[in-house]
Design an enzyme around this catalytic site. Structure first.
Site, PDB file in Angstrom:
ATOM      1  N   LYS A   1       0.819  -1.213   0.000  1.00  0.00           N
ATOM      2  CA  LYS A   1       0.000   0.000   0.000  1.00  0.00           C
ATOM      3  C   LYS A   1       0.852   1.262   0.000  1.00  0.00           C
ATOM      4  CE  LYS A   1      -4.011  -2.122   2.230  1.00  0.00           C
ATOM      5  NZ  LYS A   1      -4.909  -2.111   3.422  1.00  0.00           N
ATOM      6  N   ILE A   2       1.955   1.248   0.770  1.00  0.00           N
ATOM      7  CA  ILE A   2       2.801   2.440   0.833  1.00  0.00           C
ATOM      8  C   ILE A   2       3.538   2.635  -0.478  1.00  0.00           C
ATOM      9  CG2 ILE A   2       4.742   3.537   2.012  1.00  0.00           C
ATOM     10  CD1 ILE A   2       3.915   2.024   4.541  1.00  0.00           C
TER      11      ILE A   2
ATOM     12  N   ASP B   1       8.874  -6.186  -6.991  1.00  0.00           N
ATOM     13  CA  ASP B   1       8.301  -6.871  -5.844  1.00  0.00           C
ATOM     14  C   ASP B   1       8.407  -8.368  -6.126  1.00  0.00           C
ATOM     15  OD1 ASP B   1       6.245  -8.043  -3.963  1.00  0.00           O
ATOM     16  OD2 ASP B   1       5.940  -5.932  -3.512  1.00  0.00           O
TER      17      ASP B   1
ATOM     18  N   CYS C   1       9.756  -1.877   1.432  1.00  0.00           N
ATOM     19  CA  CYS C   1       9.617  -3.310   1.655  1.00  0.00           C
ATOM     20  C   CYS C   1       9.958  -3.651   3.105  1.00  0.00           C
ATOM     21  CB  CYS C   1      10.501  -4.103   0.694  1.00  0.00           C
ATOM     22  SG  CYS C   1      12.228  -3.592   0.690  1.00  0.00           S
TER      23      CYS C   1
ATOM     24  N   SER D   1      11.414   2.737   5.201  1.00  0.00           N
ATOM     25  CA  SER D   1      10.933   1.420   5.622  1.00  0.00           C
ATOM     26  C   SER D   1      11.669   0.924   6.858  1.00  0.00           C
ATOM     27  CB  SER D   1      11.058   0.421   4.466  1.00  0.00           C
ATOM     28  OG  SER D   1      10.182   0.783   3.418  1.00  0.00           O
ATOM     29  N   ARG D   2      12.836   0.317   6.662  1.00  0.00           N
ATOM     30  CA  ARG D   2      13.646  -0.196   7.751  1.00  0.00           C
ATOM     31  C   ARG D   2      15.109   0.081   7.458  1.00  0.00           C
ATOM     32  NH1 ARG D   2       9.640  -0.027   9.996  1.00  0.00           N
ATOM     33  NH2 ARG D   2       8.489  -1.619  11.205  1.00  0.00           N
TER      34      ARG D   2
ATOM     35  N   GLU E   1      19.329   3.274  14.716  1.00  0.00           N
ATOM     36  CA  GLU E   1      18.279   4.019  15.392  1.00  0.00           C
ATOM     37  C   GLU E   1      17.656   3.320  16.596  1.00  0.00           C
ATOM     38  OE1 GLU E   1      14.014   3.245  13.392  1.00  0.00           O
ATOM     39  OE2 GLU E   1      15.418   4.244  12.101  1.00  0.00           O
TER      40      GLU E   1
ATOM     41  N   HIS F   1      12.434   8.575  12.035  1.00  0.00           N
ATOM     42  CA  HIS F   1      11.402   7.535  11.897  1.00  0.00           C
ATOM     43  C   HIS F   1      10.005   8.127  12.143  1.00  0.00           C
ATOM     44  CE1 HIS F   1      11.012   2.892  12.113  1.00  0.00           C
ATOM     45  NE2 HIS F   1       9.941   3.427  11.567  1.00  0.00           N
TER      46      HIS F   1
END
Length: 328
Positions: free
Chosen positions: A155-156, A175, A203, A231-232, A261, A293
């Site tokens: 969705k993002i 993806d 992702c 994301s991460r 972080e 974040h």
């Protein structure tokens, strides 16, 4: 049912308290202390705990939660890479998350980082405050007509793709599970890296995606590429990114997440000397924009997080279907 909220800030409590009257059978208590092995004992007497992305939910912590009688872990976020799911299953503890909350909030922040790092608005703001109206060092590039590579079309990612298209950009997508209904052209990750002027990461962090941006993948990117990550932090090998920045590979970099972080995210560390210098090294580059974040941090997203989290708790309490349960 009693739930203990770890690492709760004032803004967390504000949005959950609004919904308190709708859930009279759920008692929730907020504490500022985050979840670690040393604080897991505070969950004694609670049926469940609620944690965020920066909580420690390793095997030792989950074992202690089981010892305290906890049967439910509520993640008030989409990510769960910090949860030892195997241990949770072994301990008979259900793990529920918030799979989607205002994807536009994160996507809009991703584009804000692109624009900030590209047009140096963070530097321009400081210069103007000091009555320095020189344009030196502020030149950017047009996004119109460029190619945006979207890594991850959940969705993002799809929200970010729509924003990029609104800027008049061509969009490529990658993806491992393509959604042909999106109408986006899917390409291999290697082709996306080599063809994109802007690369935006959307992702989850898994063993397969850990450090997908590394020395080798950076070498295949265009000269002057823009990279943004909301994301991460673990998606990017920070040392390799810094090397690429120093080699002038990147025109601009926008980061809302970074590998270091976890120890200080959402905390005021202005009076402390940080143990490592990675963040300071990133901040030293004029073409890098960092935020803490905060991609999710909108009223709409926090409302959605509170609503879904409490619905998850109510479903568990009433033995209903756990639609948002995370399993191996």
């Amino acid at each position: 049912m009693k739930i203990l909220f770890y690492g709760a800030k004032d803004y967390d409590q504000q949005f959950f308290d609004k919904l308190r009257p709708e859930y009279p059978d759920i008692e929730f208590v907020f504490i500022e202390s985050n979840l670690y092995k040393e604080t897991a004992s505070l969950a004694a007497g609670y049926d469940g705990i609620c944690a965020f992305v920066n909580a420690d939910l390793s095997a030792d912590v989950i074992e202690e939660l089981r010892h305290q009688g906890v049967r439910l872990i509520l993640m008030r976020c989409a990510g769960y890479n910090n949860v030892d799911l195997a241990k949770a299953k072994e301990c008979g503890i259900s793990v529920l998350r918030v799979p989607g909350y205002s994807p536009e909030a994160v996507a809009e922040h991703a584009m804000a980082l692109v624009l900030t790092a590209n047009r140096h608005t963070h530097k321009a703001y400081i210069k103007c405050r000091e009555n320095n109206f020189s344009l030196n060092g502020l030149m950017g590039i047009n996004l119109y007509g460029k190619t945006a590579g979207i890594v991850g079309t959940g969705k993002i990612g799809l929200a970010m793709a729509r924003i990029c298209q609104g800027f008049g950009m061509k969009v490529l997508a990658y993806d491992p599970f393509p959604n042909e209904k999106t109408g986006l052209p899917y390409v291999s990750l290697g082709q996306l890296f080599s063809s994109s002027d802007l690369i935006s990461l959307h992702c989850p962090l898994t063993p397969e995606t850990h450090h997908i941006v590394n020395r080798e993948s950076i070498s295949h990117m265009k000269e002057g590429v823009i990279l943004v990550n909301t994301s991460r932090g673990g998606l990017i090998c920070t040392e390799d990114l810094i090397a690429g920045i120093r080699d002038h590979k990147f025109f601009a970099v926008g980061l809302d997440v970074y590998e270091e972080e976890s120890d200080f995210v959402y905390e005021d560390m202005s009076e402390y000397i940080l143990k490592t210098s990675t963040v300071q090294r990133l901040l030293s580059f004029p073409n890098v924009a960092l935020t803490s974040h905060q991609g999710f941090f909108t009223e709409e997203a926090l409302t959605n997080i509170a609503e879904t989290t409490l619905k998850n708790a109510e479903a568990f309490r009433t033995n209903m279907e756990l639609k948002n349960e995370v399993s191996l």
